[in-house]
Scaffold this motif. Structure first.
Motif, PDB file in Angstrom:
ATOM      1  N   THR A   1       0.522  -1.209   0.070  1.00  0.00           N
ATOM      2  CA  THR A   1       0.293  -0.220   0.123  1.00  0.00           C
ATOM      3  C   THR A   1       1.186   1.228   0.577  1.00  0.00           C
ATOM      4  O   THR A   1       1.539   1.308   0.647  1.00  0.00           O
ATOM      5  N   PRO A   2       0.382   2.098  -1.214  1.00  0.00           N
ATOM      6  CA  PRO A   2       1.616   3.039  -1.205  1.00  0.00           C
ATOM      7  C   PRO A   2       1.408   4.428  -0.056  1.00  0.00           C
ATOM      8  O   PRO A   2       3.019   4.627   0.301  1.00  0.00           O
TER       9      PRO A   2
ATOM     10  N   LEU B   1      10.137  -7.666   8.187  1.00  0.00           N
ATOM     11  CA  LEU B   1       9.991  -6.290   8.000  1.00  0.00           C
ATOM     12  C   LEU B   1       9.274  -5.336   7.203  1.00  0.00           C
ATOM     13  O   LEU B   1       8.995  -6.439   6.517  1.00  0.00           O
ATOM     14  N   PRO B   2       9.023  -4.041   7.389  1.00  0.00           N
ATOM     15  CA  PRO B   2       8.246  -3.530   6.026  1.00  0.00           C
ATOM     16  C   PRO B   2       9.115  -2.984   5.272  1.00  0.00           C
ATOM     17  O   PRO B   2      10.697  -2.878   5.488  1.00  0.00           O
ATOM     18  N   LYS B   3       8.584  -2.563   3.938  1.00  0.00           N
ATOM     19  CA  LYS B   3       9.227  -1.678   2.721  1.00  0.00           C
ATOM     20  C   LYS B   3       9.563  -0.674   3.375  1.00  0.00           C
ATOM     21  O   LYS B   3      10.480   0.515   3.135  1.00  0.00           O
ATOM     22  N   GLU B   4       8.680   0.080   4.154  1.00  0.00           N
ATOM     23  CA  GLU B   4       8.610   1.001   4.387  1.00  0.00           C
ATOM     24  C   GLU B   4       8.100   1.461   4.852  1.00  0.00           C
ATOM     25  O   GLU B   4       7.154   1.089   6.463  1.00  0.00           O
TER      26      GLU B   4
ATOM     27  N   ASP C   1      -7.024   3.615  -2.290  1.00  0.00           N
ATOM     28  CA  ASP C   1      -8.205   2.891  -3.200  1.00  0.00           C
ATOM     29  C   ASP C   1      -9.111   2.768  -2.666  1.00  0.00           C
ATOM     30  O   ASP C   1     -10.047   2.585  -3.314  1.00  0.00           O
ATOM     31  N   GLY C   2      -8.988   3.683  -1.424  1.00  0.00           N
ATOM     32  CA  GLY C   2     -10.786   3.659  -0.462  1.00  0.00           C
ATOM     33  C   GLY C   2     -10.835   1.851  -0.439  1.00  0.00           C
ATOM     34  O   GLY C   2     -12.063   2.075  -0.095  1.00  0.00           O
TER      35      GLY C   2
ATOM     36  N   SER D   1       0.859  -6.508   3.431  1.00  0.00           N
ATOM     37  CA  SER D   1       0.741  -6.547   1.690  1.00  0.00           C
ATOM     38  C   SER D   1      -0.439  -5.521   1.387  1.00  0.00           C
ATOM     39  O   SER D   1      -1.984  -5.240   1.844  1.00  0.00           O
ATOM     40  N   LEU D   2      -0.294  -5.394   0.014  1.00  0.00           N
ATOM     41  CA  LEU D   2      -1.197  -4.188  -0.517  1.00  0.00           C
ATOM     42  C   LEU D   2      -3.386  -5.195  -0.829  1.00  0.00           C
ATOM     43  O   LEU D   2      -3.020  -6.388  -1.082  1.00  0.00           O
TER      44      LEU D   2
END
Lengths: 482, 199
Positions: A325-326, A423-426, A446-447, A469-470
């Motif tokens: 999720t960005p 661990l997370p990406k960001e 994305d709501g 994750s997304l």
């Protein structure tokens, strides 16, 4: 060298013993990524199964070379599930082992010798620099979540110390690997490979992605630095704590560049130093995605043996996880605030990997040279005995040696793919003035997810949001900082 | 039996026996705080607490501050001891030693019903005290004359394989007017090296 002359000496039993030993060393050589089912459940957002699997793996590996890595995975999974006390127990066990390794000799001849014959994955996982930093960062957050800021304090101090230590450790690591490359009996093979243009081209080509990562100073994790500032601002016991907070925010400002949130934090600390009180503020930390995993690639390296001019060796590489999720939007009192990047774990892990890479390459070259030489001499000895007729069933024995050597080469030709995968990406962040009704809504871009949250009591609050994750559900928790 | 078979078998048996020996076989008592106690560079050892407490008590008693209270012995409340080290430590390892020594000197006693933020070290004693005051219909509790606060700070330094840590034990005694009437600091520095190569 002793091993090679031992093989060369005229005794067929030794050849067969070597075959058995090599097959023994090859046994159980599966990569960490192949063993790791925790990450599969984790990416699906299935925390229950991830916890069961992590518990199983920590039990199985409690006292072996992989004890640290599985404890780290377990600590992260338990933390995500809100089991802060259990999470800290897992992290403490990992920390005890890491500290134990750091007290011992850096180069352990017994271990290294075995690893050269087998694989670098056979060495104990002692914890990478960022592991230690994140371990203490998570322990800080766990204690804060349990409302124990006194116990959080030493953890955030330790996290800071680990960043300082890592720089020093890396200097030593470079010196050690240079000494190792110079003193190895297979120096000629290592140098030949280092000068081989196709090998160098392959190395440069396969690792170009490391150049595109965000440059942080060596071993600095901006997230830890920021949390340090936040902790000492909200839990200041005296003026020196406020000074500490100010320094950390200044440091993060140089790492991130112009950032409105950091400017507001610096103003808040300055206000405290001048006798003002903190205004009700809510901080948001958004932990998103998964950290890169380690995969392996094959690169051919030249040898001196005519029957084996090139040997395929496995080298580790980073594989980035982009299903995430960005950003996160916080809606409060008709105002939307979106999180911004605080720390890229891709970059933190990538930087560590880049620093470790020369050592990995040299060790793999030494290891490959030893294995190639062992195979060559075993093959040579068998061939001679076949020629002079001293080997009974010479044809079978010779075939057995070569077949076993090939099986062994393939089986141990794996790189060390152990890395803390949960661990997370960001890490992203934002801060808002706490709305009077204390009601906010968390929204994904994305709501698909809209989560209403009522901010708990307190002047300084931290809302912690995790997206693995997304599409996996957001995990939301709260910490009262003040 | 062939010696080539007997010898490896004997060796295997010996190694097995050695391997099974329990770790505690050489366990023995040592004097707490003695020179044979384990010293760790990156940790506060028990002898460090003893040294810091002894130095602080001597310094505090020598200062004469405790003799100046109107109604001796002085009543001491234990405030916060901030742990600014990288380890989880129990600060009672320092403060309890100080309390015991001061109590034994006859110059100060410590309240267990008065702590930071209204907390009490002994909640039951606080309850009894409050009950007594309710029954007597008057406040009889004597407020502490002093509060003891402090900080433990860790400073790490490295040069090559040499590692050094300094632990600073800082203490302050504050009177009812909020004045630090006594302050003490004890620094303990330890050095060690990490072996470069081993098995």
């Amino acid at each position: 060298m002793i091993l090679l002359s031992w093989i060369r000496s005229d005794n067929r039993i030794r050849v067969l013993v070597l075959v058995a030993v090599l097959c023994g060393l090859a046994t159980g050589c599966t990569t960490y990524q192949q063993q790791n089912k925790v990450i599969l459940y984790w990416r699906q957002g299935n925390l229950t199964n991830a916890m069961v699997e992590a518990a199983k793996m920590t039990d199985q590996n409690a006292n072996n070379k992989d004890a640290v890595i599985w404890r780290l995975e377990q600590g992260a999974v338990l933390r995500a599930n809100g089991q802060y006390e259990e999470s800290n127990k897992a992290f403490d066990k990992a920390q005890d082992k890491i500290d134990q390794y750091s007290q011992e000799a850096k180069v352990k001849l017994g271990h290294e010798g075995g690893a050269f014959l087998s694989s670098q994955a056979e060495l104990p996982y002692e914890g990478r620099a960022y592991d230690g930093i994140m371990l203490n960062t998570y322990e800080t957050l766990n204690y804060l979540a349990m409302g124990d800021s006194d116990k959080a304090r030493p953890e955030i101090i330790r996290a800071y110390q680990r960043q300082e230590e890592a720089v020093e450790e890396n200097k030593k690591r470079i010196e050690e690997i240079q000494n190792e490359a110079e003193s190895t009996t297979n120096r000629a093979t290592v140098e030949k490979a280092q000068q081989d243009s196709s090998f160098q081209a392959a190395i440069q080509g396969d690792y170009t992605y490391l150049d595109s990562l965000k440059p942080y100073a060596d071993y600095v994790n901006p997230y830890t630095v920021y949390l340090d500032g936040l902790f000492f601002m909200a839990n200041a016991a005296d003026a020196s704590d406020l000074e500490h907070a100010h320094k950390s925010f200044e440091r993060i400002s140089t790492l991130l560049g112009d950032n409105a949130y950091i400017e507001q934090d610096l103003m808040a600390v300055d206000g405290l130093m001048n006798g003002k009180s903190l205004t009700p503020t809510t901080y948001f930390i958004f932990e998103t995605g998964c950290a890169p995993v380690r995969d392996q690639i094959r690169i051919d390296i030249p040898t001196f043996w005519p029957e084996l001019p090139y040997l395929g060796a496995a080298f580790p590489t980073l594989k980035f996880q982009n299903n995430y999720t960005p950003s996160l939007t916080v809606a409060a009192a008709a105002t939307n605030t979106t999180t911004v990047l605080l720390s890229s774990m891709d970059s933190v892990v990538g930087r560590d990997f880049r620093n470790e890479l020369p050592s990995i390459i040299t060790k793999t070259l030494i290891s490959s040279a030893i294995k190639a030489a062992a195979t060559h001499f075993a093959w040579e000895a068998t061939r001679q005995r076949q020629a002079d007729g001293s080997l009974d069933n010479g044809g079978i024995a010779g075939a057995l040696v070569l077949a076993s050597a090939s099986v062994y080469q393939v089986a141990v030709n794996i790189s060390d793919t152990r890395t803390w995968t949960t661990l997370p990406k960001e890490f992203q962040f934002c801060r808002i003035a706490t709305p009077p009704d204390r009601k906010i809504e968390l929204r994904t871009p994305d709501g698909s997810q809209k989560i209403p949250v009522t901010i708990g009591e307190g002047t300084i609050n931290l809302i912690y949001v995790k997206s693995i994750s997304l599409g996996t559900p957001l995990l939301v928790s709260q910490i009262k900082l003040k | 039996m062939n010696i080539k078979i007997i010898f490896p078998l004997l060796a295997a048996v010996v190694f097995t026996i050695v391997g099974c020996a329990t770790e505690g076989d050489d366990a023995h008592y040592v004097k707490t705080g003695g020179s044979d106690n384990i010293v760790n560079v990156g940790q506060i050892n028990i002898q460090d607490y003893i040294q810091a407490a002894n130095a602080s008590v001597t310094n505090l008693l020598d200062s004469g501050v405790l003799d100046k209270v109107s109604n001796p012995p002085a009543i001491l409340a234990i405030s916060r001891i901030i742990n600014n080290t990288s380890q989880q430590v129990d600060t009672d390892l320092l403060t309890k030693k100080i309390r015991i020594a001061l109590r034994q000197s006859g110059k100060a006693v410590t309240t267990t019903t008065f702590g930071p933020g209204g907390s009490a070290e002994d909640p039951l004693a606080k309850g009894v005290q409050q009950e007594q005051e309710f029954l007597d219909d008057q406040k009889t509790t004597r407020l502490p004359d002093f509060s003891l606060s402090g900080k433990i700070i860790e400073t790490i330094a490295r040069a090559g394989s040499i590692r050094q840590s300094t632990y600073s034990f800082q203490l302050s005694l504050t009177d009812k007017q909020g004045l630090a009437v006594w302050e003490g600091e004890k620094e303990i520095t330890k050095q060690g090296t990490r072996p470069a190569v081993g098995w």
